[in-house]
Design a protein around this motif. Sequence first.
Motif, mmCIF file in Angstrom:
data_model
loop_
_atom_site.group_PDB
_atom_site.id
_atom_site.type_symbol
_atom_site.label_atom_id
_atom_site.label_comp_id
_atom_site.label_asym_id
_atom_site.label_seq_id
_atom_site.Cartn_x
_atom_site.Cartn_y
_atom_site.Cartn_z
ATOM 1 N N VAL A 277 22.199 6.629 39.740
ATOM 2 C CA VAL A 277 20.983 7.219 40.288
ATOM 3 C C VAL A 277 21.398 8.055 41.494
ATOM 4 N N GLU A 278 21.081 9.330 41.461
ATOM 5 C CA GLU A 278 21.374 10.211 42.587
ATOM 6 C C GLU A 278 20.105 10.397 43.416
ATOM 7 N N HIS A 279 20.225 10.165 44.717
ATOM 8 C CA HIS A 279 19.102 10.367 45.633
ATOM 9 C C HIS A 279 19.493 11.459 46.621
ATOM 10 N N THR A 280 18.787 12.562 46.589
ATOM 11 C CA THR A 280 19.039 13.698 47.486
ATOM 12 C C THR A 280 17.877 13.827 48.455
ATOM 13 N N PHE A 281 18.194 13.884 49.741
ATOM 14 C CA PHE A 281 17.140 14.072 50.739
ATOM 15 C C PHE A 281 17.710 14.795 51.957
ATOM 16 N N VAL A 282 16.830 15.341 52.766
ATOM 17 C CA VAL A 282 17.218 16.117 53.937
ATOM 18 C C VAL A 282 17.099 15.257 55.189
ATOM 19 N N SER A 283 18.140 15.333 56.025
ATOM 20 C CA SER A 283 18.162 14.575 57.269
ATOM 21 C C SER A 283 18.622 15.511 58.387
ATOM 22 N N ASN A 284 19.021 14.935 59.510
ATOM 23 C CA ASN A 284 19.562 15.721 60.613
ATOM 24 C C ASN A 284 20.647 14.909 61.305
ATOM 25 N N ALA A 285 21.364 15.540 62.238
ATOM 26 C CA ALA A 285 22.520 14.891 62.863
ATOM 27 C C ALA A 285 22.140 13.611 63.594
ATOM 28 N N ASP A 286 21.026 13.608 64.304
ATOM 29 C CA ASP A 286 20.614 12.412 65.048
ATOM 30 C C ASP A 286 20.306 11.251 64.111
ATOM 31 N N GLU A 287 19.609 11.533 63.038
ATOM 32 C CA GLU A 287 19.256 10.478 62.080
ATOM 33 C C GLU A 287 20.514 9.936 61.387
ATOM 34 N N ILE A 288 21.455 10.831 61.104
ATOM 35 C CA ILE A 288 22.688 10.401 60.450
ATOM 36 C C ILE A 288 23.495 9.485 61.371
ATOM 37 N N LYS A 289 23.558 9.804 62.647
ATOM 38 C CA LYS A 289 24.291 8.954 63.591
ATOM 39 C C LYS A 289 23.749 7.526 63.592
ATOM 40 N N LYS A 290 22.438 7.392 63.470
ATOM 41 C CA LYS A 290 21.817 6.064 63.492
ATOM 42 C C LYS A 290 22.151 5.256 62.234
ATOM 43 N N LYS A 317 23.249 10.515 47.886
ATOM 44 C CA LYS A 317 23.739 9.162 47.611
ATOM 45 C C LYS A 317 23.712 8.924 46.107
ATOM 46 N N CYS A 318 24.756 8.269 45.587
ATOM 47 C CA CYS A 318 24.807 7.949 44.164
ATOM 48 C C CYS A 318 25.206 6.484 43.995
ATOM 49 N N ASN A 319 24.412 5.746 43.215
ATOM 50 C CA ASN A 319 24.676 4.325 43.010
ATOM 51 C C ASN A 319 24.385 3.930 41.572
ATOM 52 N N PRO A 320 25.023 2.847 41.098
ATOM 53 C CA PRO A 320 24.773 2.387 39.731
ATOM 54 C C PRO A 320 23.283 2.130 39.493
ATOM 55 N N LEU A 321 22.829 2.446 38.310
ATOM 56 C CA LEU A 321 21.419 2.286 37.967
ATOM 57 C C LEU A 321 20.951 0.855 38.156
ATOM 58 N N SER A 322 21.846 -0.093 37.955
ATOM 59 C CA SER A 322 21.475 -1.513 38.054
ATOM 60 C C SER A 322 21.032 -1.902 39.459
ATOM 61 N N LYS A 323 21.437 -1.133 40.481
ATOM 62 C CA LYS A 323 21.070 -1.447 41.859
ATOM 63 C C LYS A 323 19.649 -0.992 42.198
ATOM 64 N N TRP A 324 19.086 -0.184 41.326
ATOM 65 C CA TRP A 324 17.775 0.392 41.632
ATOM 66 C C TRP A 324 16.703 -0.181 40.715
ATOM 67 N N LYS A 325 15.528 -0.294 41.253
ATOM 68 C CA LYS A 325 14.391 -0.769 40.473
ATOM 69 C C LYS A 325 13.340 0.341 40.418
ATOM 70 N N SER A 326 13.207 0.903 39.242
ATOM 71 C CA SER A 326 12.212 1.945 38.994
ATOM 72 C C SER A 326 12.196 3.041 40.062
ATOM 73 N N PRO A 327 13.293 3.798 40.206
ATOM 74 C CA PRO A 327 13.292 4.880 41.187
ATOM 75 C C PRO A 327 12.262 5.949 40.816
ATOM 76 N N LYS A 328 11.723 6.595 41.828
ATOM 77 C CA LYS A 328 10.768 7.671 41.597
ATOM 78 C C LYS A 328 11.547 8.926 41.187
ATOM 79 N N LEU A 329 11.474 9.235 39.915
ATOM 80 C CA LEU A 329 12.300 10.320 39.392
ATOM 81 C C LEU A 329 11.629 11.687 39.517
ATOM 82 N N THR A 330 10.368 11.708 39.864
ATOM 83 C CA THR A 330 9.684 12.985 39.969
ATOM 84 C C THR A 330 9.812 13.542 41.379
#
Length: 588
Positions: A277-290, A317-330
């Motif tokens: 499962v690939e999860h793509t999202f937008v962040s910023n430097a401050d949030e990443i540091k945390k 982020k990419c993780n095995p499908l088994s780690k996720w429960k019904s990800p929102k694919l839309t």
Amino acid sequence: MQPLFSRLLRRSPLLRHHLLNANPYPKPNIPHLHILRTVSSSSSSDSDIRKYAGYFVLVLGCGAATYYSFPFPADAKHKKAQIFKYAPLPDDLHTVSNWSGTHEVATRVFIQPESIPDLEKAVKEANEKRQRIRPVGSGLSPNGIGLSRLGMVNLALMDKVLDVNKEAKTVRVQAGIRVSQLVDALKEHGLTLQNFASIREQQIGGIIQVGAHGTGAKLPPIDEQVISMKIVTPAKGTIEVSKEKNPELFYLARCGLGTLGVVAEVTLQCVERHELVEHTFVSNADEIKKNHKKWLAENKHIKYLWIPYTDTVVVVKCNPLSKWKSPKLTSKYTNDEAMQHVRNLYRESLVKYRVEQAADEPDINELSFTELRDKLLALDPLNKDHVVKVNKAEAEYWKKSEGYRVGWSDEILGFDCGGQQWVSETCFPTGSFAKPNMKDLDFMEELMKLIAKEHVPAPAPIEQRWTARSKSPMSPASSPNEDDIFSWVGIIMYLPTTDLRQRKDITEEFFHYRHLTQSTLWDHYSAFEHWAKIEVPKDKEELAKVQDRLRKRFPVDAFNKARKELDPNRILSNAKLDKLFPLLESPV
């Protein structure tokens, strides 16, 4: 005029060289004019009239020659480059270039064996003749590390899967097989490779020899997947190496840069085929540091895409499908909605730069994001303000592309890198998996400030990835400590045009960009370039510094000793490697 001028070009290499490297609007070359004037005046009388008449004819001739040599219309900047050919290429001359078109050689020796006996014969004969046959794979390395004008050997015809052990999860292949071919062949056995680089067209022999990698703090570079190899050497014939058979040479040759022998067969450790499962999202430097330490630990694969001149950092982020429960694919937005800002910027830019779209060009609605980015950058690739606009449009694109997708690991881990480009990727230690030292984020913070301070027209993205250590001593991620992790950061400049002058200008700007990062960051962070992306400086003093740095990081003496033993005539080397690792004769 033109037939005569062409004959002059063919007969005068110096004149040809001068014109090929001339400015489109050349300044008068005083020494050359002086030579021509001397010849003209020596054949004339002392009469002033004849002298000035000769000057007039000379100037007229030079003007005509210049006009016919450089007939650039007003829109020449946007016309495709035409290769200047002053003589036809011989039938036996092979021209080979890397994928980005940044390195090219012409050679009369290009060998493609179909079996190990063929390869052994070719290597033996070349060694006897002291004929270089540098191993070259798919030609994807940005620095053309496999190219040699003196000769090459390519294993594209040795691309078979030889054995699959489903229980042990191993596969034995001929080294010329491409990653994509191998992955497709493994599907029926329920297996796949542990990790992947951004693209899948590399030959297996090439991808392991340069220390290629994917991403994941617990996943090592791809050479760590190698269990055993057969290499064909000039001095000792075919050798099989593994952890049990000649382990010292095995580890050295796994990332041997093609210099210790031609890799003929490889046995790889595989894993079960799995979905991610690939999860793509937008962040910023401050949030990443945390969240950085947590994200490195929790995610099997993770990378950051930094967008210069914005506060946007894309997290994937990419993780095995088994780690996720019904990800929102839309996704919240459609692809057309995500592309809207980029398309609008392109239309506006066409008007600004007064460029008419050619009738045979595809509709912009049919172009992918990376294709449209190339077209945008091509309008003014070195104008910082224009590049900033393109980067901001890319940030908007990613904000509207957030979401999830599910697929097989080899499909999900691929990445559209865009069009032809210059790349410099460095690898540096960043603590251990248990205790990341956060220097990877410090590096990026300094890099982004450097870009802004120096007004570098730096396009996006700057890709940041991680791997575990490698036990191959020549790997940039080599370490004796099992828990160590390394960060890999790649800076780029695209080559979105076929205009030769524009490509030359981009190249010069890229090397300035690279020099800024080298002088400011590399030593401080113990960063070393990826073997497929390292470039050799032309300046002797700079080259000596590079050689000294490599000696401090890698076992160069042991590496060169093995080269002398296995390839004493250096038939598997090329000019680039000879300069990086000079073989000095020991004093008697």
